[in-house]
Design a protein around this motif. Structure first.
Motif, PDB file in Angstrom:
ATOM      1  N   ALA A 147      -3.733  -9.627  -8.751  1.00  0.00           N
ATOM      2  CA  ALA A 147      -3.319  -8.257  -8.457  1.00  0.00           C
ATOM      3  C   ALA A 147      -2.270  -8.244  -7.350  1.00  0.00           C
ATOM      4  O   ALA A 147      -1.260  -7.541  -7.433  1.00  0.00           O
ATOM      5  N   TRP A 148      -2.503  -9.075  -6.332  1.00  0.00           N
ATOM      6  CA  TRP A 148      -1.570  -9.148  -5.193  1.00  0.00           C
ATOM      7  C   TRP A 148      -0.176  -9.552  -5.679  1.00  0.00           C
ATOM      8  O   TRP A 148       0.834  -8.958  -5.297  1.00  0.00           O
ATOM      9  N   GLU A 149      -0.136 -10.578  -6.538  1.00  0.00           N
ATOM     10  CA  GLU A 149       1.141 -11.079  -7.075  1.00  0.00           C
ATOM     11  C   GLU A 149       1.877  -9.954  -7.826  1.00  0.00           C
ATOM     12  O   GLU A 149       3.088  -9.793  -7.714  1.00  0.00           O
ATOM     13  N   TYR A 150       1.095  -9.170  -8.579  1.00  0.00           N
ATOM     14  CA  TYR A 150       1.661  -8.050  -9.338  1.00  0.00           C
ATOM     15  C   TYR A 150       2.246  -6.992  -8.401  1.00  0.00           C
ATOM     16  O   TYR A 150       3.382  -6.555  -8.565  1.00  0.00           O
ATOM     17  N   TRP A 151       1.466  -6.610  -7.378  1.00  0.00           N
ATOM     18  CA  TRP A 151       1.958  -5.576  -6.451  1.00  0.00           C
ATOM     19  C   TRP A 151       3.199  -6.042  -5.711  1.00  0.00           C
ATOM     20  O   TRP A 151       4.126  -5.263  -5.508  1.00  0.00           O
ATOM     21  N   VAL A 152       3.199  -7.323  -5.311  1.00  0.00           N
ATOM     22  CA  VAL A 152       4.362  -7.843  -4.568  1.00  0.00           C
ATOM     23  C   VAL A 152       5.595  -7.823  -5.477  1.00  0.00           C
ATOM     24  O   VAL A 152       6.695  -7.481  -5.034  1.00  0.00           O
ATOM     25  N   SER A 153       5.400  -8.142  -6.775  1.00  0.00           N
ATOM     26  CA  SER A 153       6.537  -8.142  -7.707  1.00  0.00           C
ATOM     27  C   SER A 153       7.125  -6.731  -7.858  1.00  0.00           C
ATOM     28  O   SER A 153       8.295  -6.576  -8.171  1.00  0.00           O
ATOM     29  N   ARG A 154       6.302  -5.728  -7.627  1.00  0.00           N
ATOM     30  CA  ARG A 154       6.757  -4.339  -7.776  1.00  0.00           C
ATOM     31  C   ARG A 154       7.506  -3.823  -6.554  1.00  0.00           C
ATOM     32  O   ARG A 154       8.044  -2.713  -6.559  1.00  0.00           O
ATOM     33  N   LEU A 155       7.544  -4.629  -5.494  1.00  0.00           N
ATOM     34  CA  LEU A 155       8.236  -4.180  -4.274  1.00  0.00           C
ATOM     35  C   LEU A 155       9.748  -4.216  -4.421  1.00  0.00           C
ATOM     36  O   LEU A 155      10.464  -3.542  -3.705  1.00  0.00           O
ATOM     37  N   ASP A 156      10.256  -5.019  -5.341  1.00  0.00           N
ATOM     38  CA  ASP A 156      11.720  -5.191  -5.461  1.00  0.00           C
ATOM     39  C   ASP A 156      12.369  -3.991  -6.138  1.00  0.00           C
ATOM     40  O   ASP A 156      11.859  -3.443  -7.056  1.00  0.00           O
ATOM     41  N   LEU A 162       0.837  -1.211   0.000  1.00  0.00           N
ATOM     42  CA  LEU A 162       0.000   0.000   0.000  1.00  0.00           C
ATOM     43  C   LEU A 162       0.869   1.256   0.000  1.00  0.00           C
ATOM     44  O   LEU A 162       0.482   2.276  -0.587  1.00  0.00           O
ATOM     45  N   ALA A 163       2.040   1.191   0.632  1.00  0.00           N
ATOM     46  CA  ALA A 163       2.960   2.328   0.592  1.00  0.00           C
ATOM     47  C   ALA A 163       3.552   2.465  -0.808  1.00  0.00           C
ATOM     48  O   ALA A 163       3.591   3.557  -1.385  1.00  0.00           O
ATOM     49  N   ASN A 164       3.963   1.337  -1.374  1.00  0.00           N
ATOM     50  CA  ASN A 164       4.603   1.347  -2.695  1.00  0.00           C
ATOM     51  C   ASN A 164       3.650   1.801  -3.791  1.00  0.00           C
ATOM     52  O   ASN A 164       4.060   2.404  -4.784  1.00  0.00           O
ATOM     53  N   GLU A 165       2.353   1.508  -3.606  1.00  0.00           N
ATOM     54  CA  GLU A 165       1.355   1.874  -4.613  1.00  0.00           C
ATOM     55  C   GLU A 165       0.815   3.288  -4.393  1.00  0.00           C
ATOM     56  O   GLU A 165      -0.101   3.724  -5.096  1.00  0.00           O
ATOM     57  N   GLY A 166       1.334   3.976  -3.402  1.00  0.00           N
ATOM     58  CA  GLY A 166       0.929   5.373  -3.195  1.00  0.00           C
ATOM     59  C   GLY A 166      -0.423   5.538  -2.516  1.00  0.00           C
ATOM     60  O   GLY A 166      -1.008   6.615  -2.565  1.00  0.00           O
ATOM     61  N   VAL A 167      -0.917   4.470  -1.888  1.00  0.00           N
ATOM     62  CA  VAL A 167      -2.172   4.596  -1.124  1.00  0.00           C
ATOM     63  C   VAL A 167      -1.844   5.123   0.276  1.00  0.00           C
ATOM     64  O   VAL A 167      -2.499   6.026   0.789  1.00  0.00           O
TER      65      VAL A 167
END
Ligand SMILES: [Zn+2]
Length: 234
Positions: free
Chosen positions: A225-234, A19-24
């Motif tokens: 969607a969860w898998e996608y967001w987690v992949s964007r954390l790296d 949620l932090a990484n996605e700007g929420v």
């Protein structure tokens, strides 16, 4: 700690990071998870920016916002989570945020209605809770259970709610679902604001909102969607 509990806390930490990484969520805002072993308790980080939260920061609270486990400084607004979990047995996770795209709708009072299919996750028309109605001039922070219960009453049985001149509330039947609702609310607010600038938005009908929300209520779309967001954390 059991393996299941450790995995659950790890997922709550991931939700904070996502949620932090996605700007929420930014320096403020928070996400909680009801304790599956005790419906009258929930997990929430200590007072810390969500992008920095780790497993050691997770505390446990009762539905009055009192600390059950942990001895660090809690969020003042933990009462929001306590009141929503008390009022909504169907809710497993609560997100309170001040997403930049959503804030204009919390101050201009243009209804944040769904304008694209995933916007339906936010509900037909999020109610707006104005603390001034009952509590007059405050810091706008939801600082005690009385305010939090008032906010929970405004949320009612809806998936989202706006806090006037402050932010928003999103809930879900799982941690991933509440995260999904929050990200979709962020996107719907952005699309609606842009549509209002270039013309007259075409809103989803009541039937479209119901059908699109049901289509994305848990299961494969949420996990994808969860898998996608987690992949964007790296
Ligand atoms: Zn807040």
């Amino acid at each position: 700690m059991t393996t299941i509990r450790a995995e659950m806390i790890a997922e709550l930490v991931t939700a904070n990071r996502v949620l932090a990484n996605e700007g929420v969520l930014d320096a403020f805002g928070h996400v909680s998870l009801r304790d599956p072993d005790d419906p009258n308790a929930f997990f929430l980080s200590r007072s810390r920016s969500p992008g920095q939260v780790s497993a050691e920061d997770i505390m446990r609270f009762d539905l009055n916002g009192e600390v059950l486990d942990g001895n660090q400084k809690p969020y003042l607004e933990r009462v929001i989570h306590a009141a929503v979990f008390a009022a909504r047995p169907d809710v497993t996770s609560v997100v309170h945020h001040h997403a930049e795209t959503v804030l204009p709708f919390a101050t201009a009072f243009v209804p944040l209605r769904p304008v694209f299919h995933l916007g339906a996750l936010g509900g037909l028309r999020p109610p707006v809770w104005d603390s001034a109605d009952e509590f007059g001039d405050t810091s706008l922070l939801v600082s005690d259970m009385e305010m939090a219960r008032s906010l929970a009453r405004c949320l009612g049985d809806k998936p989202t709610c706006l806090l006037a001149r402050h932010g928003a509330l999103c809930v879900g039947s799982s941690l991933r679902q509440a995260t999904f609702v929050s990200v979709c609310m962020r996107d719907n607010a952005k699309v609606l604001a842009q549509a209002l600038q270039i013309g007259t938005p075409s809103y989803l009908s009541e039937g479209e909102v119901a059908a699109a929300a049901a289509k994305h209520d848990g299961g494969a779309p949420v996990d994808r969607a969860w898998e996608y967001w987690v992949s964007r954390l790296d």
